[in-house]
Motif scaffolding. Sequence first.
Motif, PDB file in Angstrom:
ATOM      1  N   THR A   1       0.507  -1.192  -0.210  1.00 25.97           N
ATOM      2  CA  THR A   1      -0.128   0.032   0.151  1.00 25.97           C
ATOM      3  C   THR A   1       0.938   1.094  -0.003  1.00 25.97           C
ATOM      4  OG1 THR A   1      -0.138   0.247   2.369  1.00 25.97           O
ATOM      5  CG2 THR A   1      -1.704  -1.232   1.326  1.00 25.97           C
ATOM      6  N   GLN A   2       0.129   2.062  -0.439  1.00 25.29           N
ATOM      7  CA  GLN A   2       0.912   3.744  -0.413  1.00 25.29           C
ATOM      8  C   GLN A   2       1.360   3.884   1.081  1.00 25.29           C
ATOM      9  OE1 GLN A   2      -1.849   6.821  -1.255  1.00 25.29           O
ATOM     10  NE2 GLN A   2      -0.135   8.215  -1.741  1.00 25.29           N
TER      11      GLN A   2
ATOM     12  N   GLY B   1       1.161   1.091  -5.155  1.00 30.27           N
ATOM     13  CA  GLY B   1       0.080   2.039  -5.240  1.00 30.27           C
ATOM     14  C   GLY B   1       0.350   3.346  -5.273  1.00 30.27           C
TER      15      GLY B   1
ATOM     16  N   ALA C   1       6.418   2.034  -8.445  1.00 34.41           N
ATOM     17  CA  ALA C   1       5.189   2.827  -8.019  1.00 34.41           C
ATOM     18  C   ALA C   1       3.908   1.835  -8.142  1.00 34.41           C
ATOM     19  CB  ALA C   1       4.812   3.748  -9.122  1.00 34.41           C
ATOM     20  N   GLU C   2       4.064   0.918  -9.076  1.00 36.86           N
ATOM     21  CA  GLU C   2       2.951  -0.215  -9.268  1.00 36.86           C
ATOM     22  C   GLU C   2       2.712  -1.150  -8.032  1.00 36.86           C
ATOM     23  OE1 GLU C   2       1.636  -3.698 -12.232  1.00 36.86           O
ATOM     24  OE2 GLU C   2       2.713  -1.985 -13.019  1.00 36.86           O
ATOM     25  N   GLN C   3       4.104  -1.650  -7.443  1.00 35.61           N
ATOM     26  CA  GLN C   3       4.030  -2.077  -6.390  1.00 35.61           C
ATOM     27  C   GLN C   3       3.275  -1.753  -5.171  1.00 35.61           C
ATOM     28  OE1 GLN C   3       7.690  -3.773  -5.386  1.00 35.61           O
ATOM     29  NE2 GLN C   3       8.014  -4.864  -7.032  1.00 35.61           N
TER      30      GLN C   3
ATOM     31  N   THR D   1      12.310  -0.218 -12.141  1.00 36.51           N
ATOM     32  CA  THR D   1      12.088   1.315 -12.471  1.00 36.51           C
ATOM     33  C   THR D   1      11.052   2.081 -11.490  1.00 36.51           C
ATOM     34  OG1 THR D   1      10.058   1.041 -13.984  1.00 36.51           O
ATOM     35  CG2 THR D   1      12.246   0.719 -14.948  1.00 36.51           C
ATOM     36  N   ASP D   2      11.317   3.348 -11.649  1.00 34.90           N
ATOM     37  CA  ASP D   2      10.286   4.142 -10.704  1.00 34.90           C
ATOM     38  C   ASP D   2       8.646   3.550 -11.039  1.00 34.90           C
ATOM     39  OD1 ASP D   2      12.286   5.704  -9.568  1.00 34.90           O
ATOM     40  OD2 ASP D   2      11.855   7.328 -10.738  1.00 34.90           O
ATOM     41  N   ALA D   3       8.392   3.253 -12.154  1.00 32.96           N
ATOM     42  CA  ALA D   3       7.184   2.963 -12.618  1.00 32.96           C
ATOM     43  C   ALA D   3       6.751   1.601 -12.055  1.00 32.96           C
ATOM     44  CB  ALA D   3       6.979   2.960 -14.064  1.00 32.96           C
ATOM     45  N   GLN D   4       7.615   0.588 -12.003  1.00 30.16           N
ATOM     46  CA  GLN D   4       7.258  -0.578 -11.495  1.00 30.16           C
ATOM     47  C   GLN D   4       7.620  -0.499  -9.749  1.00 30.16           C
ATOM     48  OE1 GLN D   4      10.871  -2.138 -13.420  1.00 30.16           O
ATOM     49  NE2 GLN D   4       9.733  -3.604 -14.485  1.00 30.16           N
TER      50      GLN D   4
ATOM     51  N   THR E   1       2.267   7.048  -7.521  1.00 32.14           N
ATOM     52  CA  THR E   1       2.898   7.404  -9.009  1.00 32.14           C
ATOM     53  C   THR E   1       4.375   7.111  -8.818  1.00 32.14           C
ATOM     54  OG1 THR E   1       3.195   9.740  -8.240  1.00 32.14           O
ATOM     55  CG2 THR E   1       0.794   9.160  -8.772  1.00 32.14           C
ATOM     56  N   ALA E   2       4.879   7.038 -10.233  1.00 29.30           N
ATOM     57  CA  ALA E   2       6.331   7.050 -10.592  1.00 29.30           C
ATOM     58  C   ALA E   2       6.947   8.396 -10.118  1.00 29.30           C
ATOM     59  CB  ALA E   2       6.545   6.703 -11.950  1.00 29.30           C
TER      60      ALA E   2
END
Length: 88
Positions: A2-3, A33, A29-31, A24-27, A35-36
């Motif tokens: 979670t965030q 919840g 971020a997805e884990q 990556t930041d995006a990966q 943003t990148a």
Amino acid sequence: MTQHNFHLISRQALMDLVWNQGLTDAQIAEQFGVTANQVYEKRKRMNLVHGRVSAQQLQEIVGLAERIKTLPLEAISEIQQIVNRYSQ
């Protein structure tokens, strides 16, 4: 995850995700919840942004880190001196 967990992530844990796991930041971020941009800002605050590197450069850095683990202690001492010089 979670965030809330991302808010509590340690510098070491974030560094592991970026440098050791090559995420990556995006990966990341997805884990968690988030943003990148939130991931990037946290890396920036934790001094984990050392300039932009390409995916290939990051892969080479991670590979180098893996090879360093197998070196004799004398070599690790030499590498530590270099790391210390660039960390100041």
